[in-house]
Design an enzyme around this catalytic site. Structure first.
Site, short mmCIF file in Angstrom:
data_model
loop_
_atom_site.label_atom_id
_atom_site.label_comp_id
_atom_site.label_asym_id
_atom_site.label_seq_id
_atom_site.Cartn_x
_atom_site.Cartn_y
_atom_site.Cartn_z
N ASP A 47 18.19 -103.87 -8.15
CA ASP A 47 17.58 -102.90 -9.05
C ASP A 47 18.62 -101.91 -9.57
O ASP A 47 19.31 -101.26 -8.80
CB ASP A 47 16.48 -102.14 -8.31
CG ASP A 47 15.82 -101.08 -9.19
OD1 ASP A 47 14.95 -101.45 -10.01
OD2 ASP A 47 16.20 -99.90 -9.07
N TYR A 52 21.71 -95.00 -14.25
CA TYR A 52 22.51 -95.04 -13.03
C TYR A 52 23.99 -95.20 -13.36
O TYR A 52 24.85 -94.99 -12.52
CB TYR A 52 22.10 -96.20 -12.13
CG TYR A 52 20.71 -96.13 -11.55
CD1 TYR A 52 19.92 -94.98 -11.66
CD2 TYR A 52 20.18 -97.21 -10.87
CE1 TYR A 52 18.65 -94.94 -11.12
CE2 TYR A 52 18.90 -97.17 -10.32
CZ TYR A 52 18.14 -96.03 -10.46
OH TYR A 52 16.87 -96.00 -9.92
N LYS A 77 16.61 -100.42 -16.43
CA LYS A 77 15.54 -99.54 -16.92
C LYS A 77 15.99 -98.78 -18.17
O LYS A 77 17.14 -98.37 -18.29
CB LYS A 77 15.14 -98.53 -15.84
CG LYS A 77 14.80 -99.12 -14.49
CD LYS A 77 14.39 -98.04 -13.51
CE LYS A 77 14.31 -98.58 -12.10
NZ LYS A 77 15.64 -98.76 -11.48
N HIS A 110 11.83 -96.31 -17.65
CA HIS A 110 12.15 -95.57 -16.43
C HIS A 110 11.13 -94.46 -16.14
O HIS A 110 10.71 -94.27 -14.99
CB HIS A 110 13.55 -94.98 -16.53
CG HIS A 110 14.22 -94.78 -15.21
ND1 HIS A 110 15.57 -94.74 -15.06
CD2 HIS A 110 13.71 -94.61 -13.96
CE1 HIS A 110 15.87 -94.54 -13.78
NE2 HIS A 110 14.76 -94.45 -13.10
#
Length: 279
Positions: A47, A52, A77, A110
């Site tokens: 994931d 990120y 996401k 997200h």
């Protein structure tokens, strides 16, 4: 697919491993090494997220890992600042370029960012990206029932998954019930209650002792028996291995009730999906 990890079937027919590996804050060369170790141990669901800033790390680990691409389940996401239709399509493309992948197995919105109120437009973009073959399955993250209702009513397409904060201190019973009624798989972020005293809980410790398992393993097994997909994150190979070793035992109905009955303290972070706006 690693033989010892069961699979769940999403509402679009896509199969997803019953446990995954979270990558928030995993970056750089060390991040590649941590992910490579996870793949070697048998993790197949990875994931990630655009925000990120580690999609490149995920792609590099995939290339070094030696696991055939069709045996992996890679997620990313869409960030809140790119909910406009054209921007969302371009962001999916950019995510793939960053990772050096031809497609994502799952792509999520997200956060709904309800004040901006473009999440339906973002969802329409993901529907199109799936048609183009950029994504195999589409879902959301941190969406409340009211947000999910709008997506379903206005597009006719139900998300395959909703990734939400879920742990014994925040068991989200009503949200999970909604998912079950609508055929949406629940995925658990912060499944071990990061930043809490959860792993020191006496009730959990007693159940762990009865099974000769760690508290972490008991909590992750609870997620699995709820029908949720936990995505724990760890840089330690020992913890990665331990977190994966949860399919050789089962919790009793009474033990599940005890864990689900632990006093709920609410979400860990000040991120109420009804008002929170992700950048």
């Amino acid at each position: 697919m690693a033989n010892h990890i069961p699979e769940l079937v999403l509402n679009d027919g896509t199969k997803v491993p019953a446990i995954g590996f979270g990558t928030a804050w995993i970056k750089g060369t060390k991040g590649v090494q941590h992910l490579k170790t996870a793949l070697d141990l048998g993790y197949r669901l990875i994931d990630s997220a655009f925000n990120y800033e580690n999609e490149g790390v995920v792609g590099e680990a995939v290339r070094r890992g030696g696991v055939p691409r069709d045996q992996l389940f890679i997620t990313s996401k869409l960030p809140g600042r790119h909910h406009k239709y054209d921007e969302a399509i371009e962001t999916v493309q950019e995510s793939l370029y960053r990772a050096g992948l031809d497609y994502y197995d799952l792509y999520l919105i997200h956060w709904p960012n309800p004040k901006v109120d473009l999440y339906v437009e973002a969802w329409q973009a993901l529907i199109e990206a799936r048609k183009q073959g950029l994504i195999r399955s589409i879902g959301v993250s941190n969406f409340l029932p009211e947000h999910l209702d709008r997506l379903i009513q206005e597009t006719g397409v139900t998300p395959s998954m909703n990734q939400i904060e879920l742990h014994p201190y925040y068991n989200q019973a009503e949200q999970r019930a909604y998912h079950q009624q609508h055929g949406i798989i629940t995925e658990s972020w912060s499944p071990l209650g990061r930043g809490t005293e959860l792993l020191k809980n006496e009730q959990l410790a007693a159940i762990a002792a009865a099974h000769s398992k760690s508290v972490s393993q008991i909590v992750l097994r609870w997620h699995v028996q709820l029908g949720a997909v936990p995505i724990p994150r760890s840089a330690s190979a020992e913890h990665q291995r331990e977190n994966l070793d949860i399919f050789s035992f089962s919790l009793s109905e009474e033990e599940m009730k005890v864990i689900s009955g632990i006093k709920t303290t609410g979400p860990l972070w000040d991120q109420d999906p009804a008002v929170y706006e992700e950048f």
